[in-house]
Design a protein around this motif. Structure first.
Motif, PDB file in Angstrom:
ATOM      1  N   ILE A 194      -3.948  -7.941 -46.464  1.00  0.00           N
ATOM      2  CA  ILE A 194      -4.009  -8.705 -47.912  1.00  0.00           C
ATOM      3  C   ILE A 194      -2.541  -8.126 -48.461  1.00  0.00           C
ATOM      4  CG2 ILE A 194      -5.056  -8.735 -49.939  1.00  0.00           C
ATOM      5  CD1 ILE A 194      -7.683  -8.204 -48.350  1.00  0.00           C
ATOM      6  N   PRO A 195      -1.872  -9.014 -48.836  1.00  0.00           N
ATOM      7  CA  PRO A 195      -0.552  -8.428 -49.564  1.00  0.00           C
ATOM      8  C   PRO A 195      -0.932  -7.958 -50.860  1.00  0.00           C
ATOM      9  CG  PRO A 195      -0.433 -10.801 -48.857  1.00  0.00           C
ATOM     10  CD  PRO A 195      -1.778 -10.527 -48.950  1.00  0.00           C
ATOM     11  N   ALA A 196      -0.010  -6.950 -51.285  1.00  0.00           N
ATOM     12  CA  ALA A 196      -0.102  -6.100 -52.453  1.00  0.00           C
ATOM     13  C   ALA A 196      -0.174  -6.869 -53.684  1.00  0.00           C
ATOM     14  CB  ALA A 196       0.872  -5.097 -52.503  1.00  0.00           C
ATOM     15  N   ASP A 197       0.471  -8.171 -53.503  1.00  0.00           N
ATOM     16  CA  ASP A 197       0.835  -9.058 -54.991  1.00  0.00           C
ATOM     17  C   ASP A 197      -0.543  -9.970 -55.150  1.00  0.00           C
ATOM     18  OD1 ASP A 197       1.528 -10.482 -52.738  1.00  0.00           O
ATOM     19  OD2 ASP A 197       3.242 -11.181 -54.017  1.00  0.00           O
ATOM     20  N   THR A 198      -1.669  -9.842 -54.138  1.00  0.00           N
ATOM     21  CA  THR A 198      -2.721 -10.801 -54.211  1.00  0.00           C
ATOM     22  C   THR A 198      -3.544 -10.762 -55.488  1.00  0.00           C
ATOM     23  OG1 THR A 198      -2.938 -10.549 -51.793  1.00  0.00           O
ATOM     24  CG2 THR A 198      -4.743 -11.493 -52.819  1.00  0.00           C
ATOM     25  N   VAL A 199      -3.633  -9.796 -56.078  1.00  0.00           N
ATOM     26  CA  VAL A 199      -4.375  -9.501 -57.481  1.00  0.00           C
ATOM     27  C   VAL A 199      -3.247  -9.483 -58.471  1.00  0.00           C
ATOM     28  CG1 VAL A 199      -6.538  -8.504 -56.492  1.00  0.00           C
ATOM     29  CG2 VAL A 199      -4.574  -7.181 -57.433  1.00  0.00           C
TER      30      VAL A 199
ATOM     31  N   ILE B  14      -9.836 -15.423 -52.868  1.00  0.00           N
ATOM     32  CA  ILE B  14      -9.296 -14.968 -53.992  1.00  0.00           C
ATOM     33  C   ILE B  14      -9.641 -15.714 -55.341  1.00  0.00           C
ATOM     34  CG2 ILE B  14      -6.947 -14.239 -55.116  1.00  0.00           C
ATOM     35  CD1 ILE B  14      -6.167 -14.649 -52.088  1.00  0.00           C
ATOM     36  N   SER B  15     -10.265 -15.174 -56.458  1.00  0.00           N
ATOM     37  CA  SER B  15     -10.327 -15.727 -57.576  1.00  0.00           C
ATOM     38  C   SER B  15      -9.241 -16.315 -58.101  1.00  0.00           C
ATOM     39  CB  SER B  15     -11.170 -14.959 -58.643  1.00  0.00           C
ATOM     40  OG  SER B  15     -10.260 -14.033 -59.205  1.00  0.00           O
ATOM     41  N   GLY B  16      -9.425 -17.599 -58.925  1.00  0.00           N
ATOM     42  CA  GLY B  16      -8.359 -18.208 -59.605  1.00  0.00           C
ATOM     43  C   GLY B  16      -7.860 -17.225 -60.679  1.00  0.00           C
ATOM     44  N   GLN B  17      -8.258 -16.401 -61.214  1.00  0.00           N
ATOM     45  CA  GLN B  17      -7.650 -15.541 -62.067  1.00  0.00           C
ATOM     46  C   GLN B  17      -6.951 -14.441 -61.331  1.00  0.00           C
ATOM     47  OE1 GLN B  17     -10.469 -14.107 -64.807  1.00  0.00           O
ATOM     48  NE2 GLN B  17     -10.895 -16.274 -65.823  1.00  0.00           N
TER      49      GLN B  17
ATOM     50  N   MET C  16      -4.343 -18.623 -57.873  1.00  0.00           N
ATOM     51  CA  MET C  16      -3.826 -17.957 -56.437  1.00  0.00           C
ATOM     52  C   MET C  16      -4.518 -18.943 -55.531  1.00  0.00           C
ATOM     53  SD  MET C  16      -2.268 -15.238 -57.261  1.00  0.00           S
ATOM     54  CE  MET C  16      -2.202 -14.521 -55.622  1.00  0.00           C
ATOM     55  N   LYS C  17      -4.012 -18.972 -54.357  1.00  0.00           N
ATOM     56  CA  LYS C  17      -4.525 -19.895 -53.069  1.00  0.00           C
ATOM     57  C   LYS C  17      -5.542 -19.119 -52.529  1.00  0.00           C
ATOM     58  CE  LYS C  17      -2.376 -20.981 -48.866  1.00  0.00           C
ATOM     59  NZ  LYS C  17      -1.920 -20.121 -47.809  1.00  0.00           N
ATOM     60  N   ASP C  18      -6.372 -19.832 -52.129  1.00  0.00           N
ATOM     61  CA  ASP C  18      -7.444 -19.699 -51.219  1.00  0.00           C
ATOM     62  C   ASP C  18      -7.025 -19.353 -49.846  1.00  0.00           C
ATOM     63  OD1 ASP C  18      -9.964 -18.978 -49.887  1.00  0.00           O
ATOM     64  OD2 ASP C  18     -10.836 -21.041 -50.127  1.00  0.00           O
ATOM     65  N   MET C  19      -7.028 -17.819 -49.186  1.00  0.00           N
ATOM     66  CA  MET C  19      -6.522 -17.428 -48.013  1.00  0.00           C
ATOM     67  C   MET C  19      -7.766 -17.956 -47.021  1.00  0.00           C
ATOM     68  SD  MET C  19      -4.317 -14.233 -48.807  1.00  0.00           S
ATOM     69  CE  MET C  19      -4.733 -13.344 -47.341  1.00  0.00           C
ATOM     70  N   ASN C  20      -8.029 -19.045 -46.563  1.00  0.00           N
ATOM     71  CA  ASN C  20      -9.173 -19.272 -45.511  1.00  0.00           C
ATOM     72  C   ASN C  20      -8.828 -19.266 -44.330  1.00  0.00           C
ATOM     73  OD1 ASN C  20      -7.770 -21.870 -44.790  1.00  0.00           O
ATOM     74  ND2 ASN C  20      -8.648 -22.830 -46.491  1.00  0.00           N
ATOM     75  N   THR C  21      -9.623 -19.266 -43.321  1.00  0.00           N
ATOM     76  CA  THR C  21      -9.433 -18.976 -42.107  1.00  0.00           C
ATOM     77  C   THR C  21      -8.443 -19.876 -41.364  1.00  0.00           C
ATOM     78  OG1 THR C  21     -11.487 -20.471 -41.313  1.00  0.00           O
ATOM     79  CG2 THR C  21     -11.613 -18.031 -41.539  1.00  0.00           C
ATOM     80  N   GLN C  22      -8.176 -21.230 -41.777  1.00  0.00           N
ATOM     81  CA  GLN C  22      -7.114 -22.089 -41.402  1.00  0.00           C
ATOM     82  C   GLN C  22      -5.848 -21.541 -41.493  1.00  0.00           C
ATOM     83  OE1 GLN C  22      -9.814 -23.479 -43.254  1.00  0.00           O
ATOM     84  NE2 GLN C  22     -10.906 -23.595 -41.374  1.00  0.00           N
ATOM     85  N   ASP C  23      -5.505 -20.706 -42.393  1.00  0.00           N
ATOM     86  CA  ASP C  23      -4.253 -20.213 -42.630  1.00  0.00           C
ATOM     87  C   ASP C  23      -3.801 -19.160 -42.444  1.00  0.00           C
ATOM     88  OD1 ASP C  23      -5.142 -19.625 -44.928  1.00  0.00           O
ATOM     89  OD2 ASP C  23      -4.103 -21.100 -46.084  1.00  0.00           O
ATOM     90  N   THR C  24      -4.591 -18.148 -41.575  1.00  0.00           N
ATOM     91  CA  THR C  24      -4.502 -16.672 -41.622  1.00  0.00           C
ATOM     92  C   THR C  24      -4.639 -16.247 -40.080  1.00  0.00           C
ATOM     93  OG1 THR C  24      -6.781 -16.257 -41.662  1.00  0.00           O
ATOM     94  CG2 THR C  24      -5.890 -16.294 -43.619  1.00  0.00           C
ATOM     95  N   ASP C  25      -4.148 -14.940 -39.771  1.00  0.00           N
ATOM     96  CA  ASP C  25      -4.195 -14.397 -38.455  1.00  0.00           C
ATOM     97  C   ASP C  25      -5.604 -13.777 -38.078  1.00  0.00           C
ATOM     98  OD1 ASP C  25      -1.522 -15.465 -37.996  1.00  0.00           O
ATOM     99  OD2 ASP C  25      -0.663 -13.992 -38.723  1.00  0.00           O
ATOM    100  N   PHE C  26      -6.368 -13.837 -38.985  1.00  0.00           N
ATOM    101  CA  PHE C  26      -7.630 -13.099 -38.739  1.00  0.00           C
ATOM    102  C   PHE C  26      -8.870 -14.043 -38.822  1.00  0.00           C
ATOM    103  CE2 PHE C  26      -7.616 -12.881 -43.516  1.00  0.00           C
ATOM    104  CZ  PHE C  26      -6.287 -12.421 -43.510  1.00  0.00           C
ATOM    105  N   PRO C  27      -8.882 -15.021 -37.765  1.00  0.00           N
ATOM    106  CA  PRO C  27      -9.927 -16.220 -37.820  1.00  0.00           C
ATOM    107  C   PRO C  27     -11.204 -15.564 -37.923  1.00  0.00           C
ATOM    108  CG  PRO C  27      -9.119 -15.696 -35.324  1.00  0.00           C
ATOM    109  CD  PRO C  27      -8.526 -14.846 -36.540  1.00  0.00           C
ATOM    110  N   ASP C  28     -11.673 -14.459 -37.742  1.00  0.00           N
ATOM    111  CA  ASP C  28     -13.128 -14.152 -37.590  1.00  0.00           C
ATOM    112  C   ASP C  28     -13.551 -13.615 -39.269  1.00  0.00           C
ATOM    113  OD1 ASP C  28     -13.580 -14.327 -35.178  1.00  0.00           O
ATOM    114  OD2 ASP C  28     -13.487 -12.328 -34.582  1.00  0.00           O
ATOM    115  N   TYR C  29     -12.520 -13.518 -40.007  1.00  0.00           N
ATOM    116  CA  TYR C  29     -12.644 -12.995 -41.312  1.00  0.00           C
ATOM    117  C   TYR C  29     -12.172 -14.176 -42.336  1.00  0.00           C
ATOM    118  CZ  TYR C  29     -14.200  -8.742 -39.456  1.00  0.00           C
ATOM    119  OH  TYR C  29     -14.866  -7.931 -38.687  1.00  0.00           O
ATOM    120  N   GLU C  30     -12.812 -14.374 -43.498  1.00  0.00           N
ATOM    121  CA  GLU C  30     -12.326 -15.267 -44.764  1.00  0.00           C
ATOM    122  C   GLU C  30     -12.014 -14.565 -45.729  1.00  0.00           C
ATOM    123  OE1 GLU C  30     -14.221 -19.218 -46.599  1.00  0.00           O
ATOM    124  OE2 GLU C  30     -15.514 -17.501 -46.549  1.00  0.00           O
ATOM    125  N   VAL C  31     -10.822 -14.835 -46.294  1.00  0.00           N
ATOM    126  CA  VAL C  31     -10.588 -14.081 -47.601  1.00  0.00           C
ATOM    127  C   VAL C  31     -10.184 -14.907 -48.648  1.00  0.00           C
ATOM    128  CG1 VAL C  31      -8.661 -12.578 -48.656  1.00  0.00           C
ATOM    129  CG2 VAL C  31      -9.025 -12.348 -46.348  1.00  0.00           C
TER     130      VAL C  31
END
Length: 103
Positions: free
Chosen positions: A87-92, A18-21, A1-16
């Motif tokens: 967070i999209p439902a299909d993230t996990v 996702i584990s590789g699994q 899964m892709k790491d949703m970091n602050t550079q590609d989200t609409d919530f710059p104060d938070y970092e999401v």
């Protein structure tokens, strides 16, 4: 899964993160502290360390048990409500959890 970091989200104060699994999601708050975690051991939704230093309690909502589909929905709803983090439902990957036959 892709790491949703602050550079590609609409919530710059938070970092999401996702584990590789795709079996754990972390949300880090504006001060860098972990405010949310969804994984194999349940849901942890916390205040920031900064808020705790100002007297807030640590846990906002914690389940400490094997998660259910309802827990995943609750985690996503509270992230949206409290921090405007979507967070999209299909993230996990549901196959990682006991709510599926393969879990």
């Amino acid at each position: 899964m892709k790491d949703m970091n602050t550079q590609d989200t609409d919530f710059p104060d938070y970092e999401v993160i996702i584990s590789g699994q795709a079996d754990t999601v972390w949300i880090n708050g504006p001060d860098g502290s972990c405010v949310g975690r969804f994984g194999l051991m349940g849901v942890d939704l916390h205040t920031t360390v900064s808020e705790q230093m100002d007297g807030a309690s640590q846990c906002r909502l914690c389940t400490h048990g094997k998660p259910t589909p309802e827990d995943w929905t609750l985690f996503r709803e509270k992230a949206s409500e409290w921090w405007n983090v979507e967070i999209p439902a299909d993230t996990v990957d549901p196959r990682c959890f006991s709510w599926t036959a393969a879990g």
